[in-house]
Design a protein around this motif. Structure first.
Motif, mmCIF file in Angstrom:
data_model
loop_
_atom_site.group_PDB
_atom_site.id
_atom_site.type_symbol
_atom_site.label_atom_id
_atom_site.label_comp_id
_atom_site.label_asym_id
_atom_site.label_seq_id
_atom_site.Cartn_x
_atom_site.Cartn_y
_atom_site.Cartn_z
ATOM 1 N N ALA A 40 0.809 -1.223 0.000
ATOM 2 C CA ALA A 40 0.000 0.000 0.000
ATOM 3 C C ALA A 40 0.842 1.273 0.000
ATOM 4 N N GLY A 41 2.007 1.217 0.635
ATOM 5 C CA GLY A 41 2.848 2.407 0.714
ATOM 6 C C GLY A 41 3.353 2.902 -0.624
ATOM 7 N N GLY A 42 3.415 2.021 -1.622
ATOM 8 C CA GLY A 42 3.915 2.424 -2.928
ATOM 9 C C GLY A 42 2.820 2.713 -3.934
ATOM 10 N N ALA A 43 1.564 2.744 -3.489
ATOM 11 C CA ALA A 43 0.431 2.934 -4.406
ATOM 12 C C ALA A 43 -0.062 4.379 -4.375
ATOM 13 N N ASP A 44 -0.659 4.800 -5.491
ATOM 14 C CA ASP A 44 -1.321 6.104 -5.564
ATOM 15 C C ASP A 44 -2.802 5.982 -5.237
ATOM 16 N N PHE A 45 -3.324 4.751 -5.331
ATOM 17 C CA PHE A 45 -4.754 4.521 -5.109
ATOM 18 C C PHE A 45 -4.921 3.054 -4.732
ATOM 19 N N VAL A 46 -5.870 2.768 -3.829
ATOM 20 C CA VAL A 46 -6.122 1.392 -3.409
ATOM 21 C C VAL A 46 -7.597 1.063 -3.605
ATOM 22 N N LEU A 47 -7.849 -0.068 -4.262
ATOM 23 C CA LEU A 47 -9.194 -0.629 -4.361
ATOM 24 C C LEU A 47 -9.203 -1.868 -3.483
ATOM 25 N N LEU A 48 -10.030 -1.869 -2.448
ATOM 26 C CA LEU A 48 -9.936 -2.879 -1.401
ATOM 27 C C LEU A 48 -11.213 -3.688 -1.253
ATOM 28 N N ASP A 49 -11.107 -4.991 -1.490
ATOM 29 C CA ASP A 49 -12.205 -5.908 -1.197
ATOM 30 C C ASP A 49 -12.176 -6.213 0.304
ATOM 31 N N LEU A 50 -13.336 -6.480 0.893
ATOM 32 C CA LEU A 50 -13.386 -6.768 2.324
ATOM 33 C C LEU A 50 -13.328 -8.251 2.633
ATOM 34 N N GLY A 51 -13.742 -9.095 1.700
ATOM 35 C CA GLY A 51 -13.781 -10.530 1.943
ATOM 36 C C GLY A 51 -12.477 -11.214 1.598
ATOM 37 N N LEU A 52 -11.438 -10.930 2.351
ATOM 38 C CA LEU A 52 -10.113 -11.494 2.078
ATOM 39 C C LEU A 52 -9.909 -12.764 2.905
ATOM 40 N N PRO A 53 -9.141 -13.721 2.406
ATOM 41 C CA PRO A 53 -9.008 -15.013 3.092
ATOM 42 C C PRO A 53 -8.188 -14.986 4.369
ATOM 43 N N ASP A 54 -7.277 -14.020 4.513
ATOM 44 C CA ASP A 54 -6.378 -14.058 5.668
ATOM 45 C C ASP A 54 -6.679 -13.007 6.737
ATOM 46 N N MET A 55 -7.549 -12.040 6.421
ATOM 47 C CA MET A 55 -7.863 -10.989 7.383
ATOM 48 C C MET A 55 -9.117 -10.270 6.904
ATOM 49 N N ASP A 56 -9.947 -9.856 7.841
ATOM 50 C CA ASP A 56 -11.106 -9.082 7.432
ATOM 51 C C ASP A 56 -10.641 -7.756 6.827
ATOM 52 N N GLY A 57 -11.258 -7.376 5.712
ATOM 53 C CA GLY A 57 -10.847 -6.168 5.013
ATOM 54 C C GLY A 57 -10.972 -4.913 5.845
ATOM 55 N N MET A 58 -11.922 -4.882 6.785
ATOM 56 C CA MET A 58 -12.068 -3.710 7.657
ATOM 57 C C MET A 58 -10.820 -3.512 8.506
ATOM 58 N N ASP A 59 -10.270 -4.613 9.006
ATOM 59 C CA ASP A 59 -9.051 -4.519 9.806
ATOM 60 C C ASP A 59 -7.877 -4.060 8.946
ATOM 61 N N ALA A 60 -7.800 -4.585 7.725
ATOM 62 C CA ALA A 60 -6.741 -4.164 6.809
ATOM 63 C C ALA A 60 -6.872 -2.679 6.489
ATOM 64 N N LEU A 61 -8.096 -2.225 6.287
ATOM 65 C CA LEU A 61 -8.350 -0.812 6.003
ATOM 66 C C LEU A 61 -7.854 0.072 7.129
ATOM 67 N N ARG A 62 -8.191 -0.288 8.366
ATOM 68 C CA ARG A 62 -7.759 0.523 9.504
ATOM 69 C C ARG A 62 -6.242 0.532 9.647
ATOM 70 N N ARG A 63 -5.623 -0.602 9.375
ATOM 71 C CA ARG A 63 -4.162 -0.665 9.501
ATOM 72 C C ARG A 63 -3.472 0.188 8.454
ATOM 73 N N VAL A 64 -3.981 0.174 7.228
ATOM 74 C CA VAL A 64 -3.400 1.027 6.187
ATOM 75 C C VAL A 64 -3.605 2.489 6.542
ATOM 76 N N ARG A 65 -4.810 2.827 6.995
ATOM 77 C CA ARG A 65 -5.114 4.223 7.266
ATOM 78 C C ARG A 65 -4.310 4.798 8.418
ATOM 79 N N ARG A 66 -3.860 3.954 9.335
ATOM 80 C CA ARG A 66 -3.052 4.458 10.447
ATOM 81 C C ARG A 66 -1.709 5.005 9.980
ATOM 82 N N VAL A 67 -1.215 4.516 8.836
ATOM 83 C CA VAL A 67 0.124 4.904 8.403
ATOM 84 C C VAL A 67 0.156 5.577 7.041
#
Length: 221
Positions: A40-67
């Motif tokens: 995510a750090g090297g992207a200009d834009f992120v399209l994020l699905d929530l139904g990911l196999p290894d982590m709920d997308g909401m948690d991934a979203l919050r983690r990206v947004r923190r940094v």
């Protein structure tokens, strides 16, 4: 733009990659949240699905947004109003429900990009809740002027909630951020630390439990 497409459905990912490339974007695809967090750090834009196999997308979203302030559009099959609100409150710039037209996705991306990226929140060095003072910079807590000794993880937990007082932190998000392992959700480690904070501060309202959702910083009664 360099677009990070976080989607575990190969067919949909292929179709979106073709469409995004046709519109002049460079696409990097991640099928797992762990890869999305790394890229995510090297992207200009992120399209994020929530139904990911290894982590709920909401948690991934919050983690990206923190940094990162990178623009993010959630692209998901979840249609409940609760999910839409959680996504937007967790840091998404827009929320698009599958199935959708490619033209609509492109228009939404353009609209988000025109608005510009959001500044990352700067946490205040001192958070006050009633007579509780949480010094994030010096890692100190005082209640009614009296210092309260906390363990490292107890303070880390309180600081995570205090940085954004109105935000609800999911159980797995907290375990991942503080213990480094979201799978510890089966243990009582978090419950013990929450109980410790309430007991040591003498303020049982300081950490609010939202059953089935997570925890947030409380408000003085």
């Amino acid at each position: 733009m360099r677009v990070l497409l976080v989607e575990d459905d190969d067919r949909l990912a292929s179709a979106l990659t073709t469409a995004l490339t046709w519109h002049g974007h460079t696409v990097e695809r991640a099928a797992l949240a762990v890869d999305a967090l790394r890229l995510a750090g090297g992207a200009d834009f992120v399209l994020l699905d929530l139904g990911l196999p290894d982590m709920d997308g909401m948690d991934a979203l919050r983690r990206v947004r923190r940094v990162s302030a990178v623009p993010i559009i959630v692209v998901t099959a979840r249609t409940r109003e609760r999910d839409v609100l959680r996504g937007l409150r967790s840091g998404a710039d827009d929320y698009l429900v599958k199935p959708f037209r490619t033209a609509e996705l492109m228009a939404r991306m353009e609209a988000v990009f025109r608005r510009g990226t959001r500044p990352l929140p700067v946490p205040p060095p001192l958070v006050a809740v009633g007579d509780v003072r949480i010094d994030l910079a010096r890692r100190r807590v005082a209640v009614a002027g009296r210092p309260v000794p906390l363990t490292r993880r107890e303070f880390d937990l309180l600081a995570l909630l205090a940085r954004e007082p109105g935000v609800v932190r999911g159980r797995e998000e907290i375990l991942d951020a503080i213990w480094g392992d979201p799978l510890l959700s089966a243990s009582r480690s978090l419950d013990v630390h929450v109980a410790g904070l309430r007991s040591k501060t003498g303020r049982p309202w300081l950490v609010v439990t939202l059953r089935g959702t997570g925890y947030r910083l409380g408000t003085a009664p």
